[in-house]
Design an enzyme around this catalytic site. Structure first.
Site, PDB file in Angstrom:
ATOM      1  N   HIS A 126      -3.915  -5.647  -0.463  1.00  0.00           N
ATOM      2  CA  HIS A 126      -3.238  -6.005   1.232  1.00  0.00           C
ATOM      3  C   HIS A 126      -3.461  -7.635   1.393  1.00  0.00           C
ATOM      4  CE1 HIS A 126      -3.152  -1.780   3.442  1.00  0.00           C
ATOM      5  NE2 HIS A 126      -4.107  -2.027   2.530  1.00  0.00           N
ATOM      6  N   CYS A 162       0.899  -0.832  -0.158  1.00  0.00           N
ATOM      7  CA  CYS A 162       0.088   0.071  -0.174  1.00  0.00           C
ATOM      8  C   CYS A 162       0.442   1.176   0.050  1.00  0.00           C
ATOM      9  CB  CYS A 162      -1.009   0.311   1.224  1.00  0.00           C
ATOM     10  SG  CYS A 162      -2.360   1.068   0.784  1.00  0.00           S
ATOM     11  N   GLU A 168      -2.514  -9.310   3.251  1.00  0.00           N
ATOM     12  CA  GLU A 168      -3.160  -9.894   4.586  1.00  0.00           C
ATOM     13  C   GLU A 168      -4.426  -9.538   4.747  1.00  0.00           C
ATOM     14  OE1 GLU A 168      -3.192  -5.715   5.273  1.00  0.00           O
ATOM     15  OE2 GLU A 168      -2.119  -7.154   4.457  1.00  0.00           O
TER      16      GLU A 168
END
Length: 391
Positions: free
Chosen positions: A361, A279, A363
């Site tokens: 992202h 990001c 995760e």
């Protein structure tokens, strides 16, 4: 001024308190208060995810923003301690169609309205979030204000117009840690979704521009010793930890204003250490490599953004308002992923150095797990760089 009102069934008529949303272009939305009383100003953006409101509210990348949720029902599953992505909510304010006062979930320990009240977050519900989203999509993200105390649209509009634009704003100092610490908690075994290595003997320094906890959990789940350092940590102090790799985290604001982070990334590129950015960290790496960034019209915020390049597509979780300009990348940088909705750069890697990054992202939290392999890729780069033990 354009005046738009809506309805909501979360509370009885007697319990409702009036609230007002005014955008920088003069659009006015009438609704009802949810959370703390007061006035907040921020960039109004929309998130299209159907789940994960708690993770969104506590994501440091949303610092300085008022988030409108396009999914009409918010708060049905309450709030719990496990889904926090930071120590507190980071959004400036919340906009919803309907907020449930009663929740039903075995993990919840409080309702969303109580949580907002506890953390002094101002919210508004009962407005036409579909109309708001369509307006922002057409005109672009812009500043706005929510108030339960200023109910004169002209007065609130004056405050909104006086607020600084997100473009040119450095918000990292508001969310970064003030001192180094070691993160040791992996992903809970209840939610573990991949059979990964647990002991790698690798040290990762994570530069905290506003890092989400689940990124740190994923690194720890792959056996990494994770040292989190403030965003302005000098390169000398980073190297004192003897890292096997350095991670550049997500975060809020305009990447071009994070001068310390860019210069640190430039210095790290000279060390040959494996680098991984997500990001804002992806954008900072791009800037360190000589690229330029630009502000998107309304950004990418949701859980179902397709990214890929050729034969493989990943469904990704995204939250950003800036992107790297593809035509500004040098010959040593390769684009690995594109956002397939608008063809903006979603991933890159250096052709000669162990350096890569993604705009989205991996995760998740919330979102799909298609891209978790990127953490394994980072571990592999660090492992390959380690000296081979002598038998």
């Amino acid at each position: 001024m354009v005046r738009i009102s809506g309805f909501c069934c979360a509370m009885s008529l007697a319990e409702r308190q009036a609230a007002l949303l005014v955008l920088a272009d003069g659009s006015v939305f009438h609704g009802y208060a949810c959370g703390a009383a007061g006035t907040v100003i921020g960039e109004v953006v929309f998130n299209t995810g159907m789940t994960g409101y708690q993770e969104v509210l506590t994501d440091p990348s949303y610092c300085g923003q008022i988030v409108s949720f396009t999914y009409p029902e918010l708060g049905n599953t309450g709030v719990n301690p496990e889904d926090e992505e930071s120590a507190r909510p980071q959004v400036s304010g919340l906009i919803a169609r309907n907020v449930a006062r009663r929740h039903s979930n075995w993990r919840a320990d409080r309702s969303l309205p109580d949580y907002l009240q506890q953390h002094n977050i101002v919210g508004i519900y009962g407005i036409d979030t579909r109309a708001l989203t369509q307006h922002l999509r057409s005109t672009g993200a812009m500043n706005g204000g929510i108030s339960t105390t200023i109910l004169d649209p002209e007065e609130l509009w004056a405050e909104v117009k006086a607020a600084p634009s997100m473009e040119g704003l450095n918000l990292v100092d508001q969310v970064t840690t003030d001192r180094p610490y070691e993160w040791q908690t992996p992903t809970s075994q209840t939610w573990e979704f991949i059979e990964g290595p647990t002991t790698e003997s690798l040290t990762v320094v994570a530069i905290d521009f506003g890092v989400k906890r689940n990124i740190l959990r994923r690194l720890a789940s792959y056996g990494c010793r994770v040292i989190v350092v403030p965003a302005d940590t000098p390169i000398e102090e980073i190297l004192r930890h003897e890292p096997d790799g350095v991670f550049l985290s997500n975060g809020p604001g305009d990447p071009a204003t994070v001068k310390n982070g860019i210069s640190t990334a430039q210095a790290l590129l000279q060390t040959g250490l494996p680098l991984f950015g997500i990001c804002l960290g992806h954008q900072i790496l791009g800037l360190a490599l000589g690229a330029q960034t630009f502000k998107l019209k309304f950004g990418h915020r949701g859980l179902n953004h397709p990214c890929g390049l050729s034969q493989q597509v990943e469904i990704t979780s995204q939250n950003h308002g800036f992107a790297i300009a593809a035509d500004s990348l040098g010959p040593d940088v390769e684009v690995t992923h594109l956002n397939l909705n608008d063809r903006t750069v979603a991933g890159l890697r250096h052709r000669h150095l162990p350096v890569f990054s993604v705009q989205y992202h991996p995760e998740a939290s919330p979102g799909p797990h298609d891209s978790d392999y990127l953490f394994e890729q980072f571990v592999a780069l660090m492992r390959d760089r380690q000296p081979t033990p002598v038998a």
